[in-house]
Design an enzyme around this catalytic site. Structure first.
Site, PDB file in Angstrom:
ATOM      1  N   CYS A   2       6.356   5.432  -2.911  1.00 27.20           N
ATOM      2  CA  CYS A   2       7.110   6.675  -2.921  1.00 27.20           C
ATOM      3  C   CYS A   2       6.506   7.696  -1.962  1.00 27.20           C
ATOM      4  O   CYS A   2       5.439   7.499  -1.400  1.00 27.20           O
ATOM      5  CB  CYS A   2       7.134   7.255  -4.337  1.00 27.20           C
ATOM      6  SG  CYS A   2       7.741   6.099  -5.577  1.00 27.20           S
ATOM      7  N   ARG A  50      11.879   7.933  -3.981  1.00 29.09           N
ATOM      8  CA  ARG A  50      11.487   6.755  -4.757  1.00 29.09           C
ATOM      9  C   ARG A  50      11.807   5.435  -4.071  1.00 29.09           C
ATOM     10  O   ARG A  50      12.924   5.242  -3.581  1.00 29.09           O
ATOM     11  CB  ARG A  50      12.192   6.769  -6.120  1.00 29.09           C
ATOM     12  CG  ARG A  50      11.679   5.666  -7.054  1.00 29.09           C
ATOM     13  CD  ARG A  50      12.427   5.606  -8.350  1.00 29.09           C
ATOM     14  NE  ARG A  50      11.760   4.689  -9.279  1.00 29.09           N
ATOM     15  CZ  ARG A  50      12.367   4.073 -10.295  1.00 29.09           C
ATOM     16  NH1 ARG A  50      13.651   4.287 -10.529  1.00 29.09           N
ATOM     17  NH2 ARG A  50      11.696   3.255 -11.072  1.00 29.09           N
ATOM     18  N   ASN A  75       2.952   8.829  -6.441  1.00 32.78           N
ATOM     19  CA  ASN A  75       3.074   7.813  -5.403  1.00 32.78           C
ATOM     20  C   ASN A  75       2.010   6.763  -5.677  1.00 32.78           C
ATOM     21  O   ASN A  75       0.817   7.054  -5.600  1.00 32.78           O
ATOM     22  CB  ASN A  75       2.861   8.447  -4.018  1.00 32.78           C
ATOM     23  CG  ASN A  75       2.738   7.410  -2.914  1.00 32.78           C
ATOM     24  OD1 ASN A  75       3.270   6.318  -3.016  1.00 32.78           O
ATOM     25  ND2 ASN A  75       2.024   7.756  -1.858  1.00 32.78           N
ATOM     26  N   GLY A  76       2.422   5.542  -6.005  1.00 26.50           N
ATOM     27  CA  GLY A  76       1.442   4.499  -6.232  1.00 26.50           C
ATOM     28  C   GLY A  76       1.795   3.595  -7.388  1.00 26.50           C
ATOM     29  O   GLY A  76       2.942   3.548  -7.845  1.00 26.50           O
ATOM     30  N   GLU A  77       0.784   2.902  -7.875  1.00 24.00           N
ATOM     31  CA  GLU A  77       0.918   2.001  -9.015  1.00 24.00           C
ATOM     32  C   GLU A  77      -0.345   2.089  -9.865  1.00 24.00           C
ATOM     33  O   GLU A  77      -1.457   2.095  -9.333  1.00 24.00           O
ATOM     34  CB  GLU A  77       1.101   0.542  -8.568  1.00 24.00           C
ATOM     35  CG  GLU A  77       2.263   0.289  -7.633  1.00 24.00           C
ATOM     36  CD  GLU A  77       3.628   0.410  -8.282  1.00 24.00           C
ATOM     37  OE1 GLU A  77       3.694   0.448  -9.530  1.00 24.00           O
ATOM     38  OE2 GLU A  77       4.628   0.494  -7.537  1.00 24.00           O
TER      39      GLU A  77
END
Length: 630
Positions: A2, A50, A75-77
Site C-alpha cells: 500500500c 490499497r 503499509n506492509g504485512e
C-alpha cells in the site's frame, strides 16, 4: 502492499481538506491500485491506497475502531498477526475483521509503543489516537517499507510512503540539499533519515515518531537495534539445524496471502534457498521468475533453471538486452531521489515479469548482510587481521608509500589490483570500510566540486555515517562492525529501497523472508569463523543448505544483478556521458566543475580509466534534479 499519506497539526487543530489528502495519495496510486480512502478530523488527515493481499473484503483503510477512538493507515504485512491477535483477544479485545491492520489498533490500546517489538513484519504506519490527539508514526526494524515526513510552512507535519506523496502538497518547498548530494555521490543512494529535498526526512529503520498536540515535534526514537556483541556456542550440526528452522519459519510465515504468490529466482544461494523452502511448504508448484542477460558473463539463467527443475517450479524467464537503459526515466520517476544502483534495471524487469502471474513475490534479499556474504567482508576481515598486527603509524608509513607507487590496474586480474588494498591498510579500519562500500571516492568528489559546493558542505562527508555507525556498534570485532553499519545504511538505503520502488512501480508486493528479525538476530550471534571460512562467506548457511542445493549453486562465485553501465558509456551512452559536462541542469547548480566531468567521460570512453559508476551517478542525478526541481 500500500501507500499511505497524511497531515497532522501539532500546535493547533486546524481543519484538514480531504481533497488535499486525496491529492497526496493519488501520487501513490501505483502502490495501491485496488482502492483508496481518506479520513479527516480537526487537525489531522489520513489517506491510503490499497493493494489487497489479506482479507480482501474487509481490510479497507483508513481503519477506524467501532468506538471511533483510534484510526490507522498501514503499509506492509504483520506476519505473526494471528498470534498477536490471540494475545489481544485474551486481554478482551474484540476483532471485527480478519486483517492484520486491526492488530495495530488493538495493540496500541493495549500496549502503546511497546507493541512494536511484538510485531514480526515489514511495515510503515500512522496511527491517530483521538482521545490523546496524538499521531504515532512507526517503521519496521530493517526499513523494508519507507516513510518520509516534513514540517510545512503552516505548521503541519506531512508524511507519505514516497517523496512524491509529499511533493503533491503545494506548501512543500522544493529546494535541493547539497549534503544529500554528497551522500549520494559517496554511497550511491540518499541514506536513511536524509532526503534530496531540503527539510524532508525519512523515518529511519527501527524508529518511531510520536507527535502530540500542543508539544514541539520531537526527534524519532529508536525502538530496535541489532546486537553483534553476543556469541552463541554449540556444535556446527546443531547450529545448522537451528538455522534451517529459522529459515523455514520465516519462509512459511511469508507465504500467507489471499492472492497468487511466487518468488524471484536468480540462481544464487539466497533466492534458491527461499524457493527450496517454499516448495517444501507448498501444495502446488511455486511460481518463479528469472531475468537473464544477453551477455553470457552476466547471465545466470542456467543456474536458475536448474533450481526450478530441482523443485518443479512453474518457471518463467526473460532476457534483458544490453540496451535496457531505455528504463532510465522510468526508474527516475519510481525512485524520486537519485539512485545509482544500476541493478535496479533488471530488478524492475524481474518484478514486471513476476507481476504477470502473481501479486506477491518472495526474494532472497538480506542474507548477504546477515551472514557476511559480500566479497568486501572477506577482504575487510583479512585487512583487520593485518591492522591488528602492526601499529597505525607503521602501517600508514609502510602501506601508504607502497600504495602511492603501486600502479592502478583496473584492467588486471583481481590478485594484481593491490593498490586499493595497500591504501586501505594504511588507513583506520572504519574509514577504509566506508570507502570500500562507496562509489565515488572522496578525492574524486573533491575534484568534481566547485569551491562554493565545498563551502556548502561545511565539513559534512558521505563517509561520516559509516564511521559513526561502526564506532558505536554493539560489536566485538571489525566484521561485526562492518555488517552492523551495512544493516544501518546500505540495507535500507540501497537494497530495500531498490526492491520496494521497483516492485511497487508495477503493483507487486515483495517480501524478504531472510530478513526475519529472529533469523538475523541468530546470525548476529555466530562467531566470525561460522560466517567466513576458507574464503567462503555465508559459510554456516551454505553448509546447512548442502542437503537442499547442489554445490555448483552453493559455492560458485557470487554474481548478482550486474548491469553493463561501463560498456554503455563507451558505446550507446558515450554522447550522453560527454554531454553531462554541458548539462544546464548540473551547471545550474553551481556544484560541479564542468572540466572535471568532461575529462571523466573522455578518459572512460578511451579506456584510460574506469569511471562508469560515477558517470552513471551523474546521469541519474541530472535526471532526478530535472524532475524534482525543473
Amino acid at each position: 502492499m500500500c501507500g499511505i499519506a497524511g497531515l497532522y497539526y501539532p500546535a493547533l487543530a486546524k481543519p484538514v481538506d480531504p481533497a488535499r489528502i486525496m491529492g497526496m495519495t493519488d501520487a501513490l496510486a501505483h502502490r495501491g491500485p485496488d482502492g483508496s480512502g481518506v479520513w479527516t478530523a480537526p487537525g489531522v488527515g489520513l489517506g491510503h491506497r490499497r493493494l489487497a493481499i489479506i482479507d480482501l473484503a474487509c481490510g479497507a483503510q483508513p481503519m477506524v475502531t467501532p468506538e471511533a477512538d483510534l484510526v490507522t493507515v498501514f503499509n506492509g504485512e504483520i506476519y505473526n498477526f494471528r498470534e498477536v491477535r490471540a494475545e489481544l483477544e485474551a486481554k478482551g479485545a474484540r476483532f471485527v475483521t480478519d486483517s492484520d491492520t486491526e492488530v495495530l489498533l488493538h495493540g496500541w490500546r493495549a500496549w502503546g509503543p511497546a507493541m512494536l517489538p511484538k510485531l514480526n513484519g515489514m511495515f510503515a504506519f500512522a496511527l491517530y489516537d483521538v482521545r490523546r490527539q496524538s499521531l504515532f508514526l512507526a517503521r519496521d526494524r530493517f526499513g523494508v517499507k519507507p516513510l518520509h515526513f516534513a514540517q510545512l510552512s503552516d505548521g503541519a507535519v506531512a508524511f507519505a510512503s514516497e517523496l512524491k506523496g509529499l511533493l503533491a502538497h503545494p506548501l512543500l518547498r522544493r529546494l535541493p540539499d547539497f549534503r544529500a548530494v554528497e551522500d549520494y555521490l559517496g554511497l550511491g543512494y540518499v541514506p536513511d533519515d536524509a532526503s534530496i529535498v531540503a527539510g524532508v526526512r525519512k523515518l529511519a529503520a527501527g524508529h518511531f515518531l510520536l507527535l502530540q498536540r500542543g508539544k514541539p515535534v520531537p526527534e524519532p526514537v529508536r525502538w530496535w537495534d541489532i546486537d553483534f556483541s553476543r556469541r552463541t556456542a554449540g556444535k556446527v550440526k546443531d547450529l545448522e539445524a537451528e538455522l534451517i528452522e529459522h529459515m523455514r519459519a520465516a519462509v512459511r510465515s511469508r507465504m500467507i496471502a489471499d492472492v497468487p504468490l511466487g518468488a524471484f529466482l536468480s540462481g544464487g544461494v539466497d533466492s534458491s534457498a527461499v524457493v527450496a523452502l517454499m516448495a517444501e511448504a507448498s501444495k502446488t508448484a511455486v511460481k518463479t521468475a528469472t531475468i537473464g542477460f544477453a551477455e553470457a558473463d552476466h547471465d545466470e539463467r542456467a543456474y536458475a533453471q536448474a533450481v526450478a527443475d530441482r523443485f518443479a517450479t512453474a518457471h518463467r524467464s526473460r532476457t534483458v538486452a544490453a540496451d535496457d537503459f531505455v528504463l532510465i526515466d522510468t526508474l527516475v520517476a519510481a525512485f524520486d531521489e537519485p539512485f545509482a544502483d544500476a541493478s535496479a534495471l533488471p530488478t524492475y524487469r524481474v518484478a514486471q515479469l513476476a507481476r504477470e502471474s502473481v501479486t506477491v513475490a518472495l526474494s532472497g534479499d538480506g542474507a548477504d548482510e546477515a551472514f557476511a556474504g559480500y566479497r568486501r567482508y572477506r577482504f575487510f576481515a583479512a585487512e583487520e587481521r593485518v591492522r591488528a598486527l602492526l601499529p597505525q603509524g607503521l602501517r600508514a608509513n609502510l602501506f601508504g608509500r607502497l600504495g602511492q607507487v603501486y600502479p592502478k590496474a583496473d584492467w588486471a586480474p583481481r590478485p594484481l589490483r593491490a593498490k586499493t588494498t595497500l591504501l586501505a591498510l594504511a588507513e583506520g579500519g572504519e574509514f577504509a570500510y566506508a570507502k570500500a562500500v562507496g562509489v565515488t571516492t572522496p578525492a574524486l568528489r573533491d575534484a568534481l566540486y566547485t569551491s562554493a559546493a565545498k563551502h556548502l558542505l561545511a565539513g559534512h562527508s558521505a563517509e561520516r555515517r559509516y564511521l559513526d555507525a561502526m564506532r558505536q556498534a554493539p560489536a566485538r570485532d571489525g566484521l561485526d562492525r562492518a555488517q552492523y553499519a551495512d544493516m544501518r545504511h546500505w540495507l535500507p538505503g540501497d537494497i530495500l529501497t531498490k526492491v520496494d520502488r521497483t516492485s511497487m512501480a508495477v503493483g507487486l508486493e515483495a517480501r524478504e523472508p531472510l530478513l526475519d528479525h529472529r533469523l538475523v538476530e541468530f546470525a548476529a550471534t555466530l562467531p566470525p569463523s561460522l560466517r567466513i571460512r576458507a574464503g567462503q562467506g555465508k559459510w554456516l548457511m551454505k553448509k546447512a543448505l548442502e542437503p537442499w542445493l547442489p554445490k555448483d549453486i552453493l559455492y560458485r562465485p557470487k554474481m548478482g544483478f550486474v548491469t553493463p553501465v561501463s560498456a554503455w558509456f563507451r558505446t550507446a551512452l558515450a554522447e550522453q556521458a560527454a554531454g553531462l559536462a554541458r548539462s544546464p541542469v548540473l551547471a545550474g547548480t553551481g556544484w560541479f566543475e564542468p572540466a572535471t566531468i568532461e575529462k571523466l567521460a573522455a578518459d572512460h570512453k578511451a579506456g584510460r580509466a574506469e569511471h562508469g559508476r560515477t558517470l552513471w551517478q551523474l546521469l541519474m542525478l541530472e535526471r532526478s534534479l530535472m524532475r524534482l526541481f525543473g
